[in-house]
Write an enzyme that holds these catalytic residues in place. Structure first.
Site, short mmCIF file in Angstrom:
data_model
loop_
_atom_site.label_atom_id
_atom_site.label_comp_id
_atom_site.label_asym_id
_atom_site.label_seq_id
_atom_site.Cartn_x
_atom_site.Cartn_y
_atom_site.Cartn_z
N TYR A 1 -4.02 2.99 -2.37
CA TYR A 1 -2.76 3.08 -1.64
C TYR A 1 -2.38 1.49 -1.51
O TYR A 1 -1.21 1.08 -1.92
CB TYR A 1 -2.79 3.79 -0.52
CG TYR A 1 -1.42 3.73 0.43
CD1 TYR A 1 -0.47 4.00 -0.12
CD2 TYR A 1 -1.34 3.00 1.69
CE1 TYR A 1 0.98 3.83 0.53
CE2 TYR A 1 -0.50 2.83 2.37
CZ TYR A 1 0.90 3.36 1.81
OH TYR A 1 2.09 3.23 2.56
N SER B 1 3.85 -1.94 3.70
CA SER B 1 2.81 -1.45 4.54
C SER B 1 1.86 -2.72 5.00
O SER B 1 1.64 -3.43 4.42
CB SER B 1 1.90 -0.44 4.19
OG SER B 1 0.91 0.17 5.01
N LYS C 1 1.08 -0.77 -2.89
CA LYS C 1 1.80 -1.64 -2.40
C LYS C 1 1.96 -3.25 -2.66
O LYS C 1 2.80 -3.66 -2.64
CB LYS C 1 1.75 -1.26 -0.87
CG LYS C 1 2.10 0.03 -0.36
CD LYS C 1 3.49 0.41 -0.38
CE LYS C 1 3.87 1.94 -0.12
NZ LYS C 1 5.17 2.10 -0.25
N ASP D 1 13.13 12.62 -9.25
CA ASP D 1 12.08 11.68 -9.20
C ASP D 1 12.20 10.16 -9.61
O ASP D 1 13.11 9.99 -10.58
CB ASP D 1 11.06 12.36 -10.36
CG ASP D 1 9.58 11.68 -9.97
OD1 ASP D 1 9.53 10.64 -10.13
OD2 ASP D 1 8.78 12.68 -9.79
P1 NAD Z 1 6.92 10.60 3.71
O1 NAD Z 1 6.24 11.16 2.73
O2 NAD Z 1 7.57 11.37 4.72
O3 NAD Z 1 8.39 10.15 2.88
C1 NAD Z 1 8.26 9.90 1.33
C2 NAD Z 1 9.31 10.57 0.62
O4 NAD Z 1 9.37 10.19 -0.67
C3 NAD Z 1 9.25 12.06 1.19
O5 NAD Z 1 10.56 12.62 1.18
C4 NAD Z 1 8.80 12.44 -0.48
O6 NAD Z 1 9.06 13.92 -1.15
C5 NAD Z 1 9.49 11.35 -1.46
N1 NAD Z 1 8.82 11.22 -2.69
C6 NAD Z 1 7.67 11.16 -3.12
N2 NAD Z 1 7.35 10.77 -4.31
C7 NAD Z 1 8.55 10.71 -4.99
C8 NAD Z 1 9.20 10.63 -6.20
N3 NAD Z 1 8.15 10.52 -7.26
N4 NAD Z 1 10.44 10.52 -6.47
C9 NAD Z 1 11.14 10.91 -5.32
N5 NAD Z 1 10.74 11.17 -4.23
C10 NAD Z 1 9.57 10.92 -3.95
O7 NAD Z 1 6.77 9.17 3.93
P2 NAD Z 1 7.08 8.25 5.11
O8 NAD Z 1 6.17 7.95 6.25
O9 NAD Z 1 8.62 8.47 5.36
O10 NAD Z 1 7.12 6.59 4.41
C11 NAD Z 1 8.08 6.09 3.75
C12 NAD Z 1 7.68 5.13 2.96
O11 NAD Z 1 7.23 4.07 4.08
C13 NAD Z 1 6.67 5.10 1.80
O12 NAD Z 1 6.75 4.32 0.92
C14 NAD Z 1 5.37 4.75 2.62
O13 NAD Z 1 4.04 4.23 1.72
C15 NAD Z 1 5.79 3.67 3.41
N6 NAD Z 1 5.06 3.22 4.82
C16 NAD Z 1 4.87 4.52 5.72
C17 NAD Z 1 3.95 4.33 6.78
C18 NAD Z 1 3.56 5.47 7.57
O14 NAD Z 1 2.51 5.32 8.18
N7 NAD Z 1 4.37 6.58 7.68
C19 NAD Z 1 3.53 2.87 6.91
C20 NAD Z 1 3.71 1.93 6.12
C21 NAD Z 1 4.69 2.13 4.80
C1 WQD Z 2 -4.86 4.85 14.09
C2 WQD Z 2 -6.36 4.82 14.98
C3 WQD Z 2 -8.01 5.60 13.80
C4 WQD Z 2 -7.09 9.86 13.36
C5 WQD Z 2 -2.57 4.20 8.71
C6 WQD Z 2 -2.74 3.73 6.96
C7 WQD Z 2 -1.68 2.63 7.06
C8 WQD Z 2 -0.51 2.75 7.52
C9 WQD Z 2 -0.46 3.53 8.53
C10 WQD Z 2 0.82 3.56 5.45
C11 WQD Z 2 -7.36 4.37 14.20
C12 WQD Z 2 -7.88 6.51 14.84
C13 WQD Z 2 -7.12 8.63 13.58
C14 WQD Z 2 -7.77 10.63 14.14
C15 WQD Z 2 -8.62 8.82 15.24
N1 WQD Z 2 0.48 3.59 6.45
N2 WQD Z 2 -7.91 8.05 14.69
N3 WQD Z 2 -8.75 10.06 14.97
O1 WQD Z 2 -5.45 3.96 9.85
O2 WQD Z 2 -4.17 2.45 11.54
O3 WQD Z 2 -2.95 3.27 9.35
O4 WQD Z 2 -1.23 4.57 8.95
O5 WQD Z 2 1.05 2.42 4.95
O6 WQD Z 2 -1.81 2.51 5.56
O7 WQD Z 2 -3.94 3.68 6.94
O8 WQD Z 2 -3.56 4.85 11.27
O9 WQD Z 2 -3.08 6.60 12.49
O10 WQD Z 2 -4.87 6.96 10.66
O11 WQD Z 2 -5.27 5.57 12.74
O12 WQD Z 2 -9.38 8.35 16.33
O13 WQD Z 2 -7.66 11.90 13.81
O14 WQD Z 2 -6.43 6.22 15.32
O15 WQD Z 2 -9.54 5.33 13.57
O16 WQD Z 2 -8.23 3.73 14.95
P1 WQD Z 2 -4.20 3.61 10.48
P2 WQD Z 2 -4.18 6.35 11.82
#
Ligand code: NAD
Ligand code: WQD
Length: 356
Positions: free
Chosen positions: A155, A131, A159, A63
């Site tokens: 969230y 993000s 960030k 962790d």
């Molecule tokens: P994910 O949940 O698939 O990956 C995150 C990983 O971190 C997982 O493997 C989880 O097990 C691990 N983890 C969580 N808490 C932990 C801890 N306390 N110690 C060690 N490991 C831990 O998510 P992802 O989509 O791969 O996202 C990766 C990063 O990118 C995250 O920080 C997320 O906030 C950021 N991000 C994701 C998105 C998205 O839409 N997927 C968009 C913008 C930013």
């Molecule tokens: C995309 C579009 C919804 C689900 C999220 C997080 C953001 C970042 C990226 C981590 C929107 C529509 C969605 C559904 C739908 N993640 N939608 N039906 O909200 O842009 O961003 O992921 O950092 O923080 O908020 O992505 O995929 O949820 O939505 O119509 O069942 O799809 O309204 O217009 P979002 P999303």
């Protein structure tokens, strides 16, 4: 060859980035507590990159909030860790509203603990997963890095807080003694999968995000998609987002690491997106075309907290990293479907365990 630590390397973006970094010849230690992932993802990363590169990957279950676990990760590396790519964290907006303390603990306290242990080990190069969520309701589209940081949910607050923590760490150094090299990468909407279909996004429970929901409807796990909103001021009344292929995103991390390692101490803040917006209905149609399956949907009211349009201005990343996205919506859907159809229940699909 550089020795790297990848926190959260078993997750969606981390596993794809691990493939790119191993293929680039780096040594990796992954630290993950598997809270939202499976060791199976790492076994498949090893299988994808082949035996020589697989020999350069180690992983530790632990962790980021635990100093002892971080020390174990640093000790597991065969050479001193030169840089960290920090993916570990919690990312579900709705859950963050319900459980803010958990989000502040993992995302902020975990990052603080990581940065402190890095400093103890003389490791000052860090790529952080930020993000587009930090921009909240954007005032201008496309969004560039000068846009105000104004998150609208816990969230996003965590960030933005980690971004600030990193800026404070950089600012604490006298310029002539500066050591920190930090990239804060603001991802837009990461989607798709490795083209092999062997690794991909495997959300626990019912997905909140559009792409995994669409692909689970196509594969028959849900009857229909709910489309939130029909009256947004967009091309067809549905929300518009900047979807980025996870392999493009993975390559963006490699580019950021290359720049940090080649250049001097600095703080980079970069949008990683395609610069192209697609509506929900465009995504549905593209996924239907790629999969040959129908994706039934119903249109309901807007989802609280949504913006009409979020699209990146990715020009600064192009300028600073020499990086831009290379894959469009068609490839995103094709690769996403390759993953979903071969692994209908994600890494738990019957017969899906790697043999190695
Ligand atoms: P994910 O949940 O698939 O990956 C995150 C990983 O971190 C997982 O493997 C989880 O097990 C691990 N983890 C969580 N808490 C932990 C801890 N306390 N110690 C060690 N490991 C831990 O998510 P992802 O989509 O791969 O996202 C990766 C990063 O990118 C995250 O920080 C997320 O906030 C950021 N991000 C994701 C998105 C998205 O839409 N997927 C968009 C913008 C930013
Ligand atoms: C995309 C579009 C919804 C689900 C999220 C997080 C953001 C970042 C990226 C981590 C929107 C529509 C969605 C559904 C739908 N993640 N939608 N039906 O909200 O842009 O961003 O992921 O950092 O923080 O908020 O992505 O995929 O949820 O939505 O119509 O069942 O799809 O309204 O217009 P979002 P999303």
């Amino acid at each position: 060859m550089t020795q790297l630590l990848i926190t959260g390397g078993a997750g969606f973006i981390g596993s794809h980035t691990a493939v790119v970094l191993l293929e680039a010849g780096h040594n990796l230690v992954v630290l993950d507590n598997f809270d939202n992932s499976s060791p199976e993802a790492l076994r498949r990363v090893m299988e994808l990159v082949g035996s020589e590169a697989a020999g350069r990957l180690r992983w530790i279950e632990g962790d980021i909030r635990s100093r002892a676990d971080l020390q174990r990760a640093f000790a597991a590396a065969p050479a001193p860790i030169e840089a960290v790519v920090h993916f570990a964290g919690l990312k579900a907006v709705g859950e963050s509203v319900a459980e803010p303390l958990r989000y502040w603990d993992v995302n902020l306290s975990g990052s603080r603990c990581l940065v402190a242990v890095m400093a103890e080990h003389g490791c000052h190069t860090l790529v952080f997963s930020s993000s587009c969520t930090i921009y909240g309701f954007p005032e201008q589209i496309p969004i560039n890095e000068m846009a105000p940081v104004a998150p609208i949910n816990p969230y996003g607050h965590t960030k933005a807080a980690v971004e600030q923590l990193l800026a404070d760490v950089v600012a604490s150094e006298a310029p002539e003694l500066a050591r920190w090299r930090i990239a804060r990468l603001r991802y837009f909407n990461p989607v798709g999968a490795h083209p092999s279909g062997r690794i991909g996004e495997d959300p626990l429970g019912t997905p909140n995000n559009l792409f995994p929901f669409v692909s689970q409807v196509a594969v028959g796990r849900h009857e229909r998609l709910t489309v939130y909103g029909r009256d947004w001021p967009t091309v067809d009344g549905t929300g518009v987002r900047d979807y980025i292929h996870v392999m493009d995103l993975a390559e963006g991390h490699k580019a950021a690491l290359d720049v940090l390692l080649a250049e001097g101490p600095q703080l980079l803040s970069l949008n990683l997106g395609s610069g192209q917006g697609h509506s929900v209905l465009e995504v549905v149609r593209a996924f239907e075309a790629a999969s040959g399956r129908s994706v039934p949907y119903e249109q309901l009211d807007r989802r609280p907290g949504d913006a009409a349009i979020t699209v990146a201005d990715p020009s600064l990343a192009a300028e600073r990293l020499g990086w831009r996205t290379r894959r469009g919506l068609e490839e995103i859907c094709r690769d996403g479907w390759a993953w979903q159809s071969a692994n209908p229940d994600g890494y738990d699909s019957p017969g899906s365990q790697s043999s190695g």
